[in-house]
Design a protein around this motif. Structure first.
Motif, PDB file in Angstrom:
ATOM      1  N   GLN A 119       0.789  -1.263  -0.008  1.00 61.21           N
ATOM      2  CA  GLN A 119      -0.052  -0.064  -0.064  1.00 61.21           C
ATOM      3  C   GLN A 119       0.950   1.209  -0.028  1.00 61.21           C
ATOM      4  OE1 GLN A 119      -3.584  -0.503  -0.125  1.00 61.21           O
ATOM      5  NE2 GLN A 119      -2.784  -2.334  -0.578  1.00 61.21           N
ATOM      6  N   TYR A 120       2.087   1.096   0.116  1.00 58.79           N
ATOM      7  CA  TYR A 120       3.068   2.247   0.230  1.00 58.79           C
ATOM      8  C   TYR A 120       4.275   1.600   0.082  1.00 58.79           C
ATOM      9  CZ  TYR A 120       3.159   0.499   5.053  1.00 58.79           C
ATOM     10  OH  TYR A 120       3.198  -0.059   6.170  1.00 58.79           O
ATOM     11  N   GLU A 121       5.317   2.498  -0.410  1.00 50.89           N
ATOM     12  CA  GLU A 121       6.611   2.313  -1.003  1.00 50.89           C
ATOM     13  C   GLU A 121       7.254   1.075  -0.374  1.00 50.89           C
ATOM     14  OE1 GLU A 121      10.625   4.745  -1.902  1.00 50.89           O
ATOM     15  OE2 GLU A 121       8.592   5.785  -2.113  1.00 50.89           O
TER      16      GLU A 121
END
Length: 139
Positions: A119-121
């Motif tokens: 969902q994020y880097e």
């Protein structure tokens, strides 16, 4: 409804799997693998009891139990689930599981849960990747 796995170093990928599994039935029982049953990858870092306790603490899980040390199908026979949910990347062969269940007289479906993208880097959805990052940063 039964899900199973090692659940070493719990991460969002585990939570996603268990949420998908819970959606397949009314009650979710999770079988946490004993170290002796984990022969397809490195042995777990955390003890079976610790991993079971953490899985059991998740709101989506109704009950978490430890797997059998000798026969991985014994808890399935005792629980008699309607569905067994496999994780999207678990090594198990669904057809082989169905055959074994049929031989044992257990009537249930075997379904594979969907995976989840980060969902994020820098989100890690793998115990192996978490360990690798720890070793790079602290090893």
């Amino acid at each position: 409804m039964v899900a199973q796995g090692t659940f070493d170093l719990l991460h969002p990928g585990h939570v996603h799997y268990l949420e998908r599994a819970a959606a397949m039935g009314d009650e979710l029982v999770v079988i946490v693998a004993r170290p002796t049953n984990v022969d397809h990858k490195e042995a777990p870092i955390c003890s079976a009891h610790q991993r079971r306790e953490l899985v059991d603490a998740l709101a989506v899980v109704d009950r978490a139990i430890l797997g059998d040390t000798e026969d991985i199908f014994r808890p399935i026979e005792e629980l008699e689930p309607d569905v067994i949910a496999l994780g999207h990347d678990q090594h198990h062969d669904p057809d082989a599981i169905r055959e074994e269940l049929e031989c044992r007289g257990v009537d249930c479906r075997v379904e594979r849960a969907s995976g989840r993208e980060p969902q994020y880097e820098d989100e890690l959805l793998s115990t192996r990747l978490i360990i690798e990052r720890i070793l790079r940063r602290r090893g």
